[in-house]
Write an enzyme that holds these catalytic residues in place. Structure first.
Site, PDB file in Angstrom:
ATOM      1  N   CYS A 149      -3.686  61.128  37.163  1.00 32.66           N
ATOM      2  CA  CYS A 149      -3.128  61.471  38.485  1.00 32.66           C
ATOM      3  C   CYS A 149      -3.089  62.967  38.722  1.00 32.66           C
ATOM      4  O   CYS A 149      -3.234  63.419  39.849  1.00 32.66           O
ATOM      5  CB  CYS A 149      -1.740  60.873  38.609  1.00 32.66           C
ATOM      6  SG  CYS A 149      -0.635  61.379  37.296  1.00 32.66           S
ATOM      7  N   LYS A 188       6.233  45.451  34.671  1.00 30.87           N
ATOM      8  CA  LYS A 188       4.942  44.809  34.933  1.00 30.87           C
ATOM      9  C   LYS A 188       3.861  45.868  34.740  1.00 30.87           C
ATOM     10  O   LYS A 188       3.595  46.677  35.630  1.00 30.87           O
ATOM     11  CB  LYS A 188       4.860  44.244  36.353  1.00 30.87           C
ATOM     12  CG  LYS A 188       3.709  43.256  36.473  1.00 30.87           C
ATOM     13  CD  LYS A 188       3.073  43.199  37.831  1.00 30.87           C
ATOM     14  CE  LYS A 188       2.076  44.272  38.056  1.00 30.87           C
ATOM     15  NZ  LYS A 188       0.917  44.317  37.141  1.00 30.87           N
ATOM     16  N   GLY A 228       1.459  54.382  40.545  1.00 28.43           N
ATOM     17  CA  GLY A 228       0.215  53.732  40.959  1.00 28.43           C
ATOM     18  C   GLY A 228      -0.323  54.411  42.207  1.00 28.43           C
ATOM     19  O   GLY A 228      -0.048  55.589  42.451  1.00 28.43           O
ATOM     20  N   GLU A 286       5.519  57.493  41.792  1.00 34.26           N
ATOM     21  CA  GLU A 286       4.600  58.510  41.267  1.00 34.26           C
ATOM     22  C   GLU A 286       3.208  58.070  41.674  1.00 34.26           C
ATOM     23  O   GLU A 286       2.674  57.106  41.128  1.00 34.26           O
ATOM     24  CB  GLU A 286       4.709  58.580  39.730  1.00 34.26           C
ATOM     25  CG  GLU A 286       6.110  58.860  39.218  1.00 34.26           C
ATOM     26  CD  GLU A 286       6.535  60.303  39.428  1.00 34.26           C
ATOM     27  OE1 GLU A 286       5.670  61.142  39.733  1.00 34.26           O
ATOM     28  OE2 GLU A 286       7.732  60.589  39.312  1.00 34.26           O
ATOM     29  N   GLU A 329      -8.954  60.592  47.046  1.00 31.90           N
ATOM     30  CA  GLU A 329      -8.846  60.645  45.592  1.00 31.90           C
ATOM     31  C   GLU A 329      -9.994  59.832  44.990  1.00 31.90           C
ATOM     32  O   GLU A 329     -10.168  58.656  45.328  1.00 31.90           O
ATOM     33  CB  GLU A 329      -7.508  60.031  45.166  1.00 31.90           C
ATOM     34  CG  GLU A 329      -7.246  60.127  43.684  1.00 31.90           C
ATOM     35  CD  GLU A 329      -5.961  59.402  43.260  1.00 31.90           C
ATOM     36  OE1 GLU A 329      -5.728  58.270  43.738  1.00 31.90           O
ATOM     37  OE2 GLU A 329      -5.206  59.964  42.458  1.00 31.90           O
TER      38      GLU A 329
END
Ligand code: NAD
Length: 539
Positions: free
Chosen positions: A310, A203, A254, A276, A408
């Site tokens: 990331c 997905k 994600g 991750e 973040e």
């Protein structure tokens, strides 16, 4: 404070890169969208979902929306295909990856257009994905047979027990991927899963589904049986839990918040998951760093894919003795970055991907400035270039109560902090719940290794921002703490998609009293044997 000139405090505007003369609509024609859409696991009459091109805001693709029932059927098809695939010799499976590698390099322009159209990133940053994906294809194409081969292990009783450790595929992997690196993050985790004998139900994020669909077509062209990679499209909170519910293992990339939910659901079913997740990555510029290289490196580390990466750097710690000289170089380079939306090389940074991203970036910067931070360069949106452009931004004077300090941002915003000792730099770099990536700049590599060993991050790059470690695909990559669980790349990146199986074959004698020995005598004999094995150095 530094004596950064007033001009560098955000009054100059980033220059604009020349356009490429091609529009998103001409590079991604509706005929291509229609063809790719046929790869979605969904009913042909399904409800449609619309995506938009970040560069302009105009409609990009209308794709079928998979339902939870479509996901279940996708798993059934994948499960059927996986049985035959698991019987295919590993070298044959690996050959698919190596053909994919060649096709990807040959046809890269097709997917570079798609990545740019769907994410709004510059062509050079899109090319990062070609690099990372082809490296992973080569590594697992060449290395899978070695990683998966059956290994002889020491038996319970030497000579009498012959023991083998084998690797069996998990079955069908549920793979959930984000929008920021749509080629790399859809494909690079799927490749080791495939070569280990699994099927994948993926997905991707809807915004970047065309790129994943294109990659699926290319892998099929390289020889992957079509049913082995099922692609479902729809809202994460609706389809994600269904994917986890049916998967034999989950590979998720994600946000940390979603990762926790995925982990809880996987744990309830006792299936494994690799996660991750996010980061708040630090770069340390030590007193002896080459400041020109460090400034160049910082631009790449902070602003690749407009900071929507990331492993990108959002906290920049500079030794006080060189802070002024470093900032002069870094700020000037950042201010000169060319922004642009051309479907060609030439822009140093593109656009953000979505309104949500623009909102977070704007909020973090505005709140910080209101609370007393200084904008050294950037700090504003650029609607003259496109609806989602935001300038690469350097903030000084950021303090703990500002959101940009610890949360973040996932955008082109970096905060500068000064330090006086390495001890202080390491402590402050580690003062975050995240632990994904770090970057250390110094001419003394011994010192760099000593600092790296004390940083609580899954990867540390020395004299580079992120690409050295991320591109070292033979070594594991992933996060500590809130940045995740498990690793991609290297042995861990493929073995996570397998179950270990031990086959122990007992010969001649049982592991029990024999030859009429009493239990006492047998226990005494075994005791002597155990002592001898230790003396002989047996493991
Ligand atoms: P996100 O968690 O919102 O979405 C990621 C994927 O999960 C999407 O496909 C989404 O549709 C799906 N999803 C959403 N809700 C779900 C649910 N309840 N169950 C299952 N799946 C669900 O993340 P995002 O904001 O799209 O991506 C950016 C984040 O990803 C950042 O935090 C970034 O740091 C992180 N990221 C990490 C890495 C890494 O390798 N560590 C790489 C890229 C991005």
């Amino acid at each position: 404070m530094t004596d950064i000139t007033a001009e560098s405090r955000g009054s100059g505007r980033n220059p604009v890169a020349p356009g490429a003369g091609r529009t998103v609509a001409s590079a991604v024609p509706q005929s291509l969208v229609g063809r790719l859409a046929r790869g979605v696991s969904a009913d042909p009459g399904a409800e449609r979902v619309q995506t938009r091109a970040p560069f302009t805001g105009e409609p990009l693709a209308e794709l079928p929306r998979s339902t939870p029932e479509d996901v279940e059927q996708a798993f059934e098809r994948a499960r059927r295909a996986q049985r035959a695939w698991a019987e295919t010799p590993v070298r044959q499976r690996a050959a698919v990856l190596l053909r994919f590698h060649d096709l990807l390099l040959k046809r890269q322009d097709e997917v570079l257009d798609l990545i740019q159209a769907e994410t709004g990133k510059s062509r050079l940053h899109a090319f990062d994905e070609i690099l990372a994906t082809s490296m992973a294809a080569r590594h697992y194409g060449r290395g899978a047979a070695g990683y998966l081969k059956e290994r002889r292990r020491g038996g319970a009783v030497p000579v009498l027990t012959k023991t083998l450790e084998g690797r069996r595929p998990k079955g069908v992997i549920g793979h959930i991927s984000p929008w920021n690196y749509p080629l790399e993050l859809s494909v690079s985790d799927a490749l080791p899963a495939f070569v280990a004998g699994n099927a994948v139900v993926n997905k991707p994020d809807t915004q970047t589904a065309l790129t994943a669909l294109w990659a699926r077509e290319l892998l099929i062209e390289a020889g992957l049986p079509a049913d082995l990679w099922q692609l479902v499209i729809g809202d994460g909170p609706v389809l994600g839990p269904v994917v986890v519910e049916h998967a034999d293992y989950v590979s998720f990339t994600g946000s940390t918040a979603t990762g926790r939910d995925v982990a809880r659901r996987a744990a309830a079913r006792l299936v494994g998951a690799s996660l991750e997740l996010g980061g708040k990555n630090a770069m340390l510029v030590l007193a002896d760093a080459d400041l020109d290289r460090a400034a160049e490196g910082a631009v790449r580390a902070c602003f690749s894919s407009a900071g929507q990466l990331c492993v990108s750097v959002e906290r920049l710690f500079v030794h006080s003795s060189v802070a002024e000289a470093f900032l002069e170089r870094f700020v000037a380079r950042t201010r000169n970055m060319r922004l642009g939306s051309g479907l060609a090389y030439g822009a140093d940074m593109g656009s953000l991907v979505s309104e949500r991203q623009l909102e977070t970036v704007t909020r973090h910067v505005e709140e910080a400035v209101k609370a007393g931070a200084t904008v050294l360069t950037g700090g504003r949106a650029r609607p003259d270039l496109g609806p989602l452009f935001f300038e690469p931004t350097v903030l000084d004077g950021v303090t703990a109560e500002m959101a940009v300090c610890a949360e973040e941002t996932f955008g082109p915003v970096v905060s500068i902090y000064r330090f006086d000792t390495e001890e202080e730099a390491v402590t402050r770099a580690n003062a975050t719940s995240y632990g994904l990536n770090a970057s250390v700049w110094t001419k003394d590599l011994r010192r760099a290794r000593a600092v790296a060993a004390r940083l609580r991050t899954g990867t540390v790059n020395v004299n580079e921002g992120y690409a050295a470690a991320y591109g070292s695909v033979a070594s594991p990559m992933g996060g500590m703490g809130d940045s995740g669980l498990g690793r991609r790349h290297g042995a861990e990146g493929i073995l996570r998609f397998t179950e270990a199986q031990t086959i122990a074959m007992q010969r001649l004698l049982p592991i029990a009293p024999a030859f009429g020995l009493s239990e006492e005598k047998w226990a005494a004999l075994f005791t002597t044997g155990l002592k001898a094995l230790k003396t002989l150095g047996a493991k």
